[in-house]
Scaffold this active site. Structure first.
Site, mmCIF file in Angstrom:
data_model
loop_
_atom_site.group_PDB
_atom_site.id
_atom_site.type_symbol
_atom_site.label_atom_id
_atom_site.label_comp_id
_atom_site.label_asym_id
_atom_site.label_seq_id
_atom_site.Cartn_x
_atom_site.Cartn_y
_atom_site.Cartn_z
ATOM 1 N N GLU A 190 0.834 -1.213 0.000
ATOM 2 C CA GLU A 190 0.000 0.000 0.000
ATOM 3 C C GLU A 190 0.867 1.261 0.000
ATOM 4 O OE1 GLU A 190 -2.712 -0.579 3.287
ATOM 5 O OE2 GLU A 190 -4.020 -1.821 2.075
ATOM 6 N N GLU A 385 -5.089 -8.874 -0.582
ATOM 7 C CA GLU A 385 -5.703 -8.711 0.739
ATOM 8 C C GLU A 385 -7.192 -8.499 0.572
ATOM 9 O OE1 GLU A 385 -4.256 -5.931 3.663
ATOM 10 O OE2 GLU A 385 -2.199 -6.191 2.961
HETATM 11 C C1 BG6 Z 1 -4.199 -3.333 5.016
HETATM 12 C C2 BG6 Z 1 -2.790 -3.570 5.497
HETATM 13 O O1 BG6 Z 1 -4.353 -1.978 4.817
HETATM 14 O O2 BG6 Z 1 -5.235 -3.632 5.889
HETATM 15 C C3 BG6 Z 1 -2.656 -4.656 6.558
HETATM 16 O O3 BG6 Z 1 -1.945 -3.872 4.417
HETATM 17 C C4 BG6 Z 1 -3.792 -4.519 7.536
HETATM 18 O O4 BG6 Z 1 -1.386 -4.572 7.143
HETATM 19 C C5 BG6 Z 1 -5.106 -4.707 6.797
HETATM 20 O O5 BG6 Z 1 -3.700 -5.402 8.624
HETATM 21 C C6 BG6 Z 1 -6.331 -4.726 7.673
HETATM 22 O O6 BG6 Z 1 -6.359 -3.603 8.491
HETATM 23 P P1 BG6 Z 1 -6.527 -3.721 10.063
HETATM 24 O O7 BG6 Z 1 -6.370 -2.366 10.565
HETATM 25 O O8 BG6 Z 1 -7.870 -4.295 10.274
HETATM 26 O O9 BG6 Z 1 -5.461 -4.648 10.515
#
Ligand code: BG6
Length: 487
Positions: A190, A385
Site C-alpha cells: 500500500e 488482501e
Molecule cells: C491493510 C494492510 O491496509 O489492511 C494490513 O496492508 C492490515 O497490514 C489490513 O492489517 C487490515 O487492516 P486492520 O487495521 O484491520 O489490521
C-alpha cells in the site's frame, strides 16, 4: 460447474510486522512497528488517533523493551516459533501461494549495516523451504510497514535519499539469496498509505520536520519509494529472470452519494487519489493530475537525474491490491452519517452492512474494482488482501464463523463474475489474514481475520496455540474444487 481459471493462485496473506513476533530474536533490529503502541482506551474507529506518534513516544518505547502488552506487534502471532506448524496448516487447506513479508530489520538490523544478518537470512530460508516442501509458492512483500527504526532516528525515514541506497542493498541481498525459492514479489505494501500513516509506511514523524510542509515531506518520501520500487523491479528481473514483480495499492472504492453532478465529480476526484499511485508504477510516470495537485498545494518534489528514466524503464509486471470496503462521498457532507474504513472515514452507504469496526461490506465493489483496474492497466491483477475482521468466539476448541464464510462466498462469486463475464485477468487471491494476527490500525488481536484462530488476547495472554475455524474447512473445499459449486 463454474470454475476459477486453471492454476489460479489461491492462498492467504500475512505481514511480518503483525504476525512474525520474535522481534528481538536472531539478531533482528528495532523496526517502527516494534514501537507502535496499542491504545486500549480509544474508540476502535478513531484511526487518526491510533496512528498518532511523536518522538517522545519512540523514546518511551525504547525505554521499555520488556513491554509486550503495550507493544503487541513485538509478539505478533509468534510465527517465528510456529512457522512449521502454520505452513503445514496452510498446506492442509490446499494453499498454492502464501503471502508474507520479510522484516527488513531482520536482514539489516539498522538499515545501514555493512553486512546482512546471516541468522535472519537463514530464518527465511527455512520458511521458504517449508513452503516449497508442500508446493506452496511464496509471494513476498519487500516492505510492509516496517522500516528499521535506525532509518527513522538517524536519517528521517524515507524522506532521506539514503533510504533508497540502503533499500537497494537489502533487495540485492534477498533476491540473490532467495532466487531459487521466490518467484512472486511485491515492492511496497500500500505505497499510497504513506499519506494516511506516514510513520508506519515511511518512518516519518511530524515533529522531526519543524517548519516544513509535512504533506510535502510525505510526497517526497513517496517519490523515494517509487524510485526504490523501480530499482527493486530492475534488480529482481536481473537476478531472477522468471520473477514477477507487482505494485500494491489500497483499493478503496468511492461512490457518489447522489446523482448530483457535484457528487459524481467528487467521487471521480477521490478515485483519482486511489489510482495516482498505481498509475505511477504501471505507466512509469506521475499522472498529470497528481502533478497538478502538487502545483496547487505548493508541493515541490526533488528528483535526481535518472529518477524519471528508472521509473519509466521498470514498471511493474502486475497490479496487486487490498480490497475491504467502499464508501460514499458528497460535495456537501453536512448532515450525512460517517463510517470508518481502512484507516480513513467515509460517508455511510445506506445499502451496505458494516463490520463491527465500521467497515462497509461490499462484494460488488470488488467486481467494480477489478473491472476498473483491468480496463485501466491491461495487466494481470492479484487480490493480495481481502477479508473480514470480526470478533470470533472459541467454544470447546471450535469457532463457528459462518459470517466469515458468507463474506468470502459473496466476494468469490463477484470475482468469478469479473473473470467470466467481464473478462478480467486475475492471477490469484490471498485472503487477509489467513491466520489471526495483530490489527494494523488498532493493534488488537481480537479483530480476527483468520481461517486459523490464535489463542491470544489483546494483551498477549494465551497459549498461542492454533485452532481451525469452520471457515478453514470451507476454504479448503473452495481450493480443492477451484469452484464455489460444491455446496
Ligand atoms: C491493510 C494492510 O491496509 O489492511 C494490513 O496492508 C492490515 O497490514 C489490513 O492489517 C487490515 O487492516 P486492520 O487495521 O484491520 O489490521
Amino acid at each position: 460447474m463454474r470454475k476459477f481459471p486453471e492454476g489460479f493462485l489461491w492462498g492467504g496473506a500475512t505481514a511480518a510486522n503483525q504476525f512474525e513476533g520474535g522481534w528481538d530474536k536472531g539478531g533482528k533490529g528495532w523496526s517502527v512497528s516494534d514501537c507502535a503502541r496499542a491504545k486500549f482506551d480509544l474508540d476502535v474507529q478513531d484511526y487518526s488517533k491510533h496512528n498518532e506518534i511523536t518522538t517522545k513516544d519512540i523514546e518511551e518505547a525504547l525505554a521499555h523493551p520488556e513491554d509486550l502488552v503495550n507493544y503487541p506487534k513485538r509478539h505478533g502471532s509468534d510465527f517465528y516459533n510456529h512457522y512449521k506448524e502454520d505452513i503445514k496448516l496452510l498446506a492442509e487447506m490446499g494453499f498454492k501461494v502464501f503471502r508474507l513479508s520479510i522484516a527488513w530489520s531482520r536482514i539489516f538490523p539498522n538499515a545501514d549495516d555493512e553486512t546482512p544478518n546471516e541468522e535472519g537470512l537463514k530464518f527465511y530460508d527455512s520458511v521458504f523451504d517449508e513452503c516449497l516442501k508442500y508446493g506452496i509458492e511464496p509471494l513476498v512483500t519487500m516492505s510492509h510497514y516496517e522500516p528499521p527504526l535506525n532509518l527513522v532516528l538517524n536519517y528521517d525515514g524515507w524522506y532521506s535519499r539514503e533510504a533508497i541506497i540502503f533499500f537497494e542493498k537489502y533487495v540485492r541481498v534477498i533476491c540473490e539469496r532467495y532466487k531459487n525459492k521466490v518467484k512472486y514479489w511485491l515492492t511496497f505494501n500500500e505505497v499510497d498509505s504513506i499519506i494516511r500513516h506516514p510513520y508506519t509506511t515511511g518512518g516519518l514523524i511530524e515533529d522531526r520536520f519543524p517548519g516544513k510542509n509535512f504533506e510535502e515531506v510525505c510526497y517526497q518520501a513517496m517519490h523515494h519509494q517509487f524510485v526504490a520500487s523501480a530499482l527493486a523491479t530492475k534488480i529482481c528481473h536481473e537476478i531472477i529472470p522468471n520473477s514477477q514483480v507487482g505494485c500494491m495499492i489500497t483499493k478503496l472504492s468511492y461512490y457518489p452519494m447522489t446523482c448530483k453532478p457535484e457528487d459524481i465529480l467528487k467521487a471521480q476526484q477521490q478515485m483519482r487519489n486511489i489510482y495516482a499511485y498505481s498509475d505511477t508504477q504501471v505507466f512509469g510516470e506521475y499522472p498529470s493530475y497528481l502533478l497538478s495537485y502538487y502545483k496547487g498545494h505548493n508541493i515541490h518534489i526533488h528528483k535526481e537525474e535518472g529518477d524519471d528514466s528508472l521509473m519509466k524503464d521498470y514498471p511493474v509486471d502486475f497490479v496487486s491490491f487490498s480490497y475491504y470496503m467502499s464508501s460514499c462521498v458528497a460535495q456537501d457532507e453536512s448532515g450525512i452519517e460517517k463510517t470508518a474504513g481502512n484507516t480513513v472515514m467515509g460517508l455511510k452507504n445506506p445499502y451496505l452492512k458494516t463490520s463491527d469496526w465500521g467497515w462497509q461490506i461490499d462484494p460488488i465493489g470488488l467486481r467494480i474494482s477489478l473491472v476498473e483496474l483491468y480496463d485501466r492497466y491491461r495487466k494481470p491483477l492479484f487480490i493480495v488482501e481481502n477479508g473480514l475482521g470480526a470478533k470470533d468466539e472459541m467454544v470447546n476448541g471450535k469457532i463457528h464463523d459462518e459470517y466469515r464464510i458468507d463474506y468470502y462466498r459473496q466476494h468469490f462469486k463477484c470475482m468469478l463474475d469479473a473473470i467470466e463475464i467481464d473478462g478480467v485477468e486475475l492471477m490469484g487471491y490471498t485472503s487477509w489474514a489467513c491466520i489471526d494476527l495483530i490489527s494494523e490500525s488498532t493493534k488488537q488481536m481480537s479483530k480476527r481475520y483468520g481461517f486459523i484462530y490464535v489463542d491470544a488476547d489483546d494483551y498477549g495472554n494465551g497459549t498461542f496455540d492454533r485452532y481451525k475455524k469452520d471457515s478453514f474447512y470451507w476454504y479448503q473445499k473452495v481450493i480443492s474444487n477451484n469452484s464455489l459449486d460444491f455446496e
